[in-house]
Structures are given as C-alpha cells and as structure tokens.
Design a protein around this motif. Structure first.
Motif, PDB file in Angstrom:
ATOM      1  N   PHE A   1       4.868  11.119  10.410  1.00 43.50           N
ATOM      2  CA  PHE A   1       5.894  10.906  11.435  1.00 43.50           C
ATOM      3  C   PHE A   1       5.980  12.156  12.319  1.00 43.50           C
ATOM      4  O   PHE A   1       5.607  13.249  11.872  1.00 43.50           O
ATOM      5  CB  PHE A   1       7.263  10.695  10.778  1.00 43.50           C
ATOM      6  CG  PHE A   1       7.401   9.421   9.994  1.00 43.50           C
ATOM      7  CD1 PHE A   1       7.170   8.186  10.585  1.00 43.50           C
ATOM      8  CD2 PHE A   1       7.797   9.460   8.660  1.00 43.50           C
ATOM      9  CE1 PHE A   1       7.325   7.016   9.851  1.00 43.50           C
ATOM     10  CE2 PHE A   1       7.947   8.297   7.926  1.00 43.50           C
ATOM     11  CZ  PHE A   1       7.710   7.071   8.523  1.00 43.50           C
ATOM     12  N   PRO A   2       6.522  12.016  13.534  1.00 43.97           N
ATOM     13  CA  PRO A   2       6.689  13.209  14.385  1.00 43.97           C
ATOM     14  C   PRO A   2       7.509  14.308  13.705  1.00 43.97           C
ATOM     15  O   PRO A   2       7.325  15.487  13.967  1.00 43.97           O
ATOM     16  CB  PRO A   2       7.432  12.665  15.614  1.00 43.97           C
ATOM     17  CG  PRO A   2       7.129  11.214  15.638  1.00 43.97           C
ATOM     18  CD  PRO A   2       6.937  10.786  14.212  1.00 43.97           C
ATOM     19  N   SER A   3       8.404  13.927  12.793  1.00 45.58           N
ATOM     20  CA  SER A   3       9.242  14.925  12.108  1.00 45.58           C
ATOM     21  C   SER A   3       8.448  15.779  11.124  1.00 45.58           C
ATOM     22  O   SER A   3       8.931  16.811  10.665  1.00 45.58           O
ATOM     23  CB  SER A   3      10.347  14.207  11.325  1.00 45.58           C
ATOM     24  OG  SER A   3       9.777  13.508  10.223  1.00 45.58           O
ATOM     25  N   GLY A   4       7.246  15.310  10.738  1.00 44.58           N
ATOM     26  CA  GLY A   4       6.486  16.007   9.692  1.00 44.58           C
ATOM     27  C   GLY A   4       6.593  15.302   8.349  1.00 44.58           C
ATOM     28  O   GLY A   4       5.888  15.629   7.403  1.00 44.58           O
ATOM     29  N   ASN A   5       7.496  14.321   8.263  1.00 51.05           N
ATOM     30  CA  ASN A   5       7.630  13.529   7.031  1.00 51.05           C
ATOM     31  C   ASN A   5       6.541  12.435   7.007  1.00 51.05           C
ATOM     32  O   ASN A   5       5.846  12.212   8.005  1.00 51.05           O
ATOM     33  CB  ASN A   5       9.022  12.903   6.980  1.00 51.05           C
ATOM     34  CG  ASN A   5       9.372  12.399   5.590  1.00 51.05           C
ATOM     35  OD1 ASN A   5       8.716  12.741   4.603  1.00 51.05           O
ATOM     36  ND2 ASN A   5      10.400  11.574   5.504  1.00 51.05           N
ATOM     37  N   PHE A   6       6.431  11.766   5.859  1.00 54.33           N
ATOM     38  CA  PHE A   6       5.421  10.714   5.700  1.00 54.33           C
ATOM     39  C   PHE A   6       6.074   9.398   5.282  1.00 54.33           C
ATOM     40  O   PHE A   6       7.093   9.404   4.581  1.00 54.33           O
ATOM     41  CB  PHE A   6       4.415  11.127   4.618  1.00 54.33           C
ATOM     42  CG  PHE A   6       3.413  12.150   5.064  1.00 54.33           C
ATOM     43  CD1 PHE A   6       2.182  11.768   5.554  1.00 54.33           C
ATOM     44  CD2 PHE A   6       3.731  13.504   4.994  1.00 54.33           C
ATOM     45  CE1 PHE A   6       1.245  12.727   5.956  1.00 54.33           C
ATOM     46  CE2 PHE A   6       2.805  14.462   5.396  1.00 54.33           C
ATOM     47  CZ  PHE A   6       1.560  14.078   5.879  1.00 54.33           C
ATOM     48  N   PRO A   7       5.470   8.271   5.654  1.00 57.90           N
ATOM     49  CA  PRO A   7       6.017   6.965   5.227  1.00 57.90           C
ATOM     50  C   PRO A   7       5.806   6.720   3.732  1.00 57.90           C
ATOM     51  O   PRO A   7       4.897   7.292   3.134  1.00 57.90           O
ATOM     52  CB  PRO A   7       5.222   5.944   6.050  1.00 57.90           C
ATOM     53  CG  PRO A   7       4.053   6.655   6.603  1.00 57.90           C
ATOM     54  CD  PRO A   7       4.293   8.130   6.528  1.00 57.90           C
ATOM     55  N   SER A   8       6.659   5.858   3.154  1.00 55.42           N
ATOM     56  CA  SER A   8       6.527   5.571   1.721  1.00 55.42           C
ATOM     57  C   SER A   8       5.404   4.567   1.460  1.00 55.42           C
ATOM     58  O   SER A   8       4.785   4.581   0.410  1.00 55.42           O
ATOM     59  CB  SER A   8       7.847   5.060   1.147  1.00 55.42           C
ATOM     60  OG  SER A   8       8.255   3.897   1.826  1.00 55.42           O
ATOM     61  N   SER A   9       5.150   3.669   2.440  1.00 57.91           N
ATOM     62  CA  SER A   9       4.015   2.750   2.302  1.00 57.91           C
ATOM     63  C   SER A   9       3.578   2.321   3.692  1.00 57.91           C
ATOM     64  O   SER A   9       4.301   2.536   4.670  1.00 57.91           O
ATOM     65  CB  SER A   9       4.401   1.538   1.449  1.00 57.91           C
ATOM     66  OG  SER A   9       5.433   0.818   2.075  1.00 57.91           O
ATOM     67  N   ILE A  10       2.384   1.721   3.740  1.00 56.32           N
ATOM     68  CA  ILE A  10       1.875   1.298   5.043  1.00 56.32           C
ATOM     69  C   ILE A  10       2.742   0.159   5.568  1.00 56.32           C
ATOM     70  O   ILE A  10       3.057  -0.775   4.838  1.00 56.32           O
ATOM     71  CB  ILE A  10       0.397   0.893   4.924  1.00 56.32           C
ATOM     72  CG1 ILE A  10      -0.416   2.167   4.705  1.00 56.32           C
ATOM     73  CG2 ILE A  10      -0.086   0.129   6.139  1.00 56.32           C
ATOM     74  CD1 ILE A  10      -1.886   1.967   4.563  1.00 56.32           C
ATOM     75  N   GLY A  11       3.139   0.275   6.823  1.00 56.62           N
ATOM     76  CA  GLY A  11       3.983  -0.752   7.416  1.00 56.62           C
ATOM     77  C   GLY A  11       5.465  -0.406   7.352  1.00 56.62           C
ATOM     78  O   GLY A  11       6.280  -1.041   7.999  1.00 56.62           O
TER      79      GLY A  11
ATOM     80  N   TYR B   1       0.855  -1.179   0.000  1.00 62.30           N
ATOM     81  CA  TYR B   1       0.000   0.000   0.000  1.00 62.30           C
ATOM     82  C   TYR B   1       0.892   1.231   0.000  1.00 62.30           C
ATOM     83  O   TYR B   1       1.218   1.774   1.054  1.00 62.30           O
ATOM     84  CB  TYR B   1      -0.926  -0.005   1.228  1.00 62.30           C
ATOM     85  CG  TYR B   1      -1.901  -1.161   1.261  1.00 62.30           C
ATOM     86  CD1 TYR B   1      -3.009  -1.175   0.412  1.00 62.30           C
ATOM     87  CD2 TYR B   1      -1.716  -2.237   2.136  1.00 62.30           C
ATOM     88  CE1 TYR B   1      -3.907  -2.242   0.440  1.00 62.30           C
ATOM     89  CE2 TYR B   1      -2.608  -3.295   2.166  1.00 62.30           C
ATOM     90  CZ  TYR B   1      -3.700  -3.291   1.313  1.00 62.30           C
ATOM     91  OH  TYR B   1      -4.599  -4.336   1.344  1.00 62.30           O
ATOM     92  N   TYR B   2       1.309   1.634  -1.186  1.00 65.80           N
ATOM     93  CA  TYR B   2       2.194   2.802  -1.280  1.00 65.80           C
ATOM     94  C   TYR B   2       1.405   4.074  -0.981  1.00 65.80           C
ATOM     95  O   TYR B   2       0.201   4.157  -1.245  1.00 65.80           O
ATOM     96  CB  TYR B   2       2.805   2.901  -2.687  1.00 65.80           C
ATOM     97  CG  TYR B   2       3.992   1.988  -2.861  1.00 65.80           C
ATOM     98  CD1 TYR B   2       5.274   2.406  -2.504  1.00 65.80           C
ATOM     99  CD2 TYR B   2       3.834   0.696  -3.377  1.00 65.80           C
ATOM    100  CE1 TYR B   2       6.362   1.566  -2.657  1.00 65.80           C
ATOM    101  CE2 TYR B   2       4.918  -0.147  -3.529  1.00 65.80           C
ATOM    102  CZ  TYR B   2       6.179   0.290  -3.169  1.00 65.80           C
ATOM    103  OH  TYR B   2       7.253  -0.533  -3.312  1.00 65.80           O
ATOM    104  N   LEU B   3       2.115   5.074  -0.450  1.00 68.33           N
ATOM    105  CA  LEU B   3       1.428   6.304  -0.031  1.00 68.33           C
ATOM    106  C   LEU B   3       1.909   7.555  -0.763  1.00 68.33           C
ATOM    107  O   LEU B   3       1.231   8.572  -0.761  1.00 68.33           O
ATOM    108  CB  LEU B   3       1.623   6.505   1.487  1.00 68.33           C
ATOM    109  CG  LEU B   3       1.059   5.377   2.366  1.00 68.33           C
ATOM    110  CD1 LEU B   3       1.425   5.618   3.830  1.00 68.33           C
ATOM    111  CD2 LEU B   3      -0.460   5.268   2.225  1.00 68.33           C
ATOM    112  N   GLY B   4       3.073   7.529  -1.372  1.00 66.70           N
ATOM    113  CA  GLY B   4       3.680   8.751  -1.921  1.00 66.70           C
ATOM    114  C   GLY B   4       3.166   9.139  -3.296  1.00 66.70           C
ATOM    115  O   GLY B   4       2.164   8.623  -3.794  1.00 66.70           O
ATOM    116  N   ALA B   5       3.898  10.057  -3.946  1.00 71.11           N
ATOM    117  CA  ALA B   5       3.423  10.651  -5.202  1.00 71.11           C
ATOM    118  C   ALA B   5       3.507   9.686  -6.379  1.00 71.11           C
ATOM    119  O   ALA B   5       2.574   9.575  -7.167  1.00 71.11           O
ATOM    120  CB  ALA B   5       4.235  11.910  -5.509  1.00 71.11           C
ATOM    121  N   ALA B   6       4.618   8.974  -6.522  1.00 71.89           N
ATOM    122  CA  ALA B   6       4.843   8.211  -7.746  1.00 71.89           C
ATOM    123  C   ALA B   6       3.987   6.950  -7.804  1.00 71.89           C
ATOM    124  O   ALA B   6       3.414   6.632  -8.847  1.00 71.89           O
ATOM    125  CB  ALA B   6       6.314   7.839  -7.870  1.00 71.89           C
TER     126      ALA B   6
END
Ligand SMILES: [Zn+2]
Length: 395
Positions: free
Chosen positions: A251-261, A208-213
């Motif tokens: 994430f606490p940093s403000g970044n996002f994961p690339s996929s679930i898990g 389950y990818y989450l990013g743009a591409a």
C-alpha cells in the motif's frame, strides 16, 4: 486506513535525550521499569497459571506455549526443565495437526529438546513421533495446507527447531529437503493454476493469504531461514522473484494487504500486515544483500510505530507485544538504537497491562500467542535484545 484499530502513539520518538532514560550501551538500562520490576512481573504472571486448561496443549493457545515461556526464563535447571515437560501433556496428543504452533509437533519438538538437555536418550522417541507424521506433509495431494499456522511450513519449523537445538541434528538433510520440495511444488502448482506472475503462491481456505500466519510472507520467511537447504537456483529464481512480487503489493502507506483482493489498509499485527512482512524483508536483506529489502523493512517499522499500539490488546499474534518484536528484529539487523528504543516503548505499553486499553479479552488469556505469556516472553527477551527471537517463528 482505519484509525479505530489503534491508539495514537503518545511516545516521543527516539533521540539521544529520550533514549538515555532507557538504554545504556545497547542494553536496556537496569533502572528501567522493564528491568528492575521484571522479577515481580514474572511472579505475578506465574501466579496466574494455577488454572491452566490442559486439554489445549498447543504452543499457540495452550500449555506448550507456557512451557516455552518457562524455558525462556531458565533452560538450565533440571527442575525447571521437568516442570516445563509436564506442561506439554504428551499423553493427550491427538495426532491430528502437524504444525509447531497449533499441532502435535510443537509439544513433541519442545519435549525432544528438554529430554536432550536432561541427558535422556528418550528424546529420539519424540523425534520419531514427529517423523511419523510425514505422510501428509510429503504427499502434495493431501489436504494439508502449506501456511505456517496449520500447514507444511509449520511442520518444517518443528523439524528445524529440533535440528537447531539437538546435536547432532536428528533430522537428516534429505528429509528436510523433501519437506521443502513439497512446499515448493505446491506453491508452483498454485501459482500456475491461478495465472500468477510469480513463481510461488499458496491458498488457505480459498483465499490467497499474504501475511505471516496464513500466507506467503510466513512461508517465504521460513524458507529463507532454511536457506542452507535451498539451492542457489531456487533462492534466485523461485524465492527472490516471489519476494519481489510481494513488494509490488505494498500500500502507499508502506503496509501490506492480508490477502489478494483485500484492498483495505487495515491490519498492523504479526499475523496480518506489515509486522509479518518486516521479518521477511529484513531476512531477505540479510540473505540477498539488496538494500531495497532493508528499506522496505524499515518502512514497515514506520507503519508499526505509527499504527501499532493496537486496541485489540497486548498479544504477540495480533497485539502490541508482537509489534514490539519487529523493532527488535530491526535492531538486530541494523544495530541502530532507535529500534531498540521503540521496542522498549511498546513493551512499556504492555507492561502495565492497563485493562482499560484492551477492548477484547482474549479467549485464552494466559496463552503465549493470545494472552499474557506473550508479553512476558518479550520482557524476558528484552534483557538481551540482540538474542531476542519471536517465539515459534524465528529459529
Ligand atoms: Zn493474530
């Protein structure tokens, strides 16, 4: 977060003193290196195109990406339009892939726009060739994915690109709706099958990818750009709750994961992580007016400023030029010169092309998404920052 992925940002941040060296009245200053050495850079870049591989005709790594760059430089002169068209190698299309960036619809969509600009009625042949690929797109049971690089969202981009640049728009509303409905049905089915607490979810290669591409952020960004084809109910009860669900994955940093898990706070590049999400949330702010979305986009901007000078290189897909584009998106949204300043600094970093800073030479070193054409596209876009658009992603 892993520090071995990026260089410490050596630039002083925006203040009136630092900005006045590079910005004048919301524009890049004409004595700034990025402006006064632009022509020299352009000639050097062109000189590298002597040995293009015409077997790869994609926008992403092939000759159609170089054609887009040529159109960025000049989309008026007949000669340039014809040279760009030759780069598209339409006779080589294999009718295999559907998307703008990696498939046949990229060269076809660009060719349609070039023919239209040249006054050739033949542009309708390219439009028909794009339409002829509808079968897998509209069949929700086909093997086609939904993500941006290889799936339905990438096909939708090609259709919307043609409709934006040709008048009257050749693809009718009913057809665009059918593509969007296929994307929505697939997303609802995946969300249900995986018991997700949000209306839409998509898989690619069993993740389950989450990013743009490859993921949800890219698909949602494109749907928001196509909002005139969506109903208010779809926007408010399907798209918006899915965006809010993504917000919960930060994430606490403000970044996002690339996929679930994938719980590593690792990627800060257009294809995975904060840069792709910045586009989604900045656009969500413009569509829904909720300041929470703007704040999330601004937080992504801080992550990119701190961690976006990537060791991987300069590309727009997974490098510094793509990250620079994010600041231009924030500048266009807020008109705050801080973001233009940051875009200029990241672009300066790319401008010198100091090879010692690149740890992996890209497989396609001349290409738009992995090679030198991406930064060059950025340098051209920076000359009119309010008009800049991430190529092949922002309509
Ligand atoms: Zn990438």
């Amino acid at each position: 977060m892993s520090r071995d992925r990026f260089f410490e940002n050596p630039f002083e941040d925006f203040c009136e003193d630092t900005a006045c060296c590079v910005i004048n009245c919301g524009q890049i200053k004409c004595d700034c290196k990025l402006a006064c050495k632009l022509e020299e850079k352009w000639k050097n870049t062109l000189a590298q195109f002597k040995h293009l591989d015409f077997n790869d005709y994609s926008v992403y790594t092939g000759t159609a990406g170089i054609a887009l760059l040529k159109l960025k430089k000049d989309d008026q002169s007949k000669q340039n339009l014809q040279e760009a068209k030759e780069l598209l190698s339409l006779h080589r299309l294999r009718k295999k892939r559907h998307t703008f960036l990696c498939g046949d619809t990229g060269p076809l969509a660009i060719a349609a726009v070039i023919d239209y600009k040249l006054g050739n009625k033949t542009y309708m042949q390219c439009v028909q060739s794009i339409r002829a690929m509808e079968e897998d797109v509209l069949n929700i049971n086909s093997d086609l994915a939904n993500e941006y690089l290889y799936g339905r969202a990438g096909y939708l981009f090609a259709v919307l690109y043609v409709n934006k640049h040709i008048s009257p728009p050749p693809f009718d509303e009913n057809f665009v709706r059918k593509i969007i409905e296929s994307i929505l049905i697939c997303g609802k089915n995946e969300a249900k099958a995986g018991n997700f607490k949000c209306p839409l979810m998509y898989q690619w290669h069993e993740s389950y990818y989450l990013g743009a591409a490859h993921g949800l952020a890219g698909i949602l960004y494109l749907l928001l750009q196509a909002k005139e084809y969506l109903t208010e109910t779809e926007l408010n009860t399907v798209i918006k709750p899915t965006i809010d669900y993504l917000d919960g994955m930060r994430f606490p940093s403000g970044n996002f994961p690339s996929s679930i898990g994938r719980e590593q706070d690792k990627y800060v590049q257009w294809c995975h992580g904060a840069p792709g999400f910045l586009y989604l949330f900045s656009t969500a702010y413009k569509v829904f007016g909720n300041p929470k979305y703007l704040q999330i986009a601004l937080d992504c901007g801080e992550v990119i400023w701190a961690r976006g000078l990537l060791r991987k290189g300069y590309s727009i897909c997974h490098g510094v030029a793509g990250n620079a584009y994010c600041f231009l998106e924030l500048y266009q949204t807020t008109q705050d010169e801080k973001h233009l300043y940051r875009a200029i600094k990241f672009a300066e970093w790319c401008f010198d092309h100091n090879q010692s800073r690149v740890e992996h030479t890209p497989d396609r070193p001349l290409s738009l998404f992995e090679g030198v054409s991406g930064p060059m596209y950025l340098f051209l876009d920076l000359q009119q920052p309010m008009e800049a658009k991430f190529p092949g992603y922002t309509l």
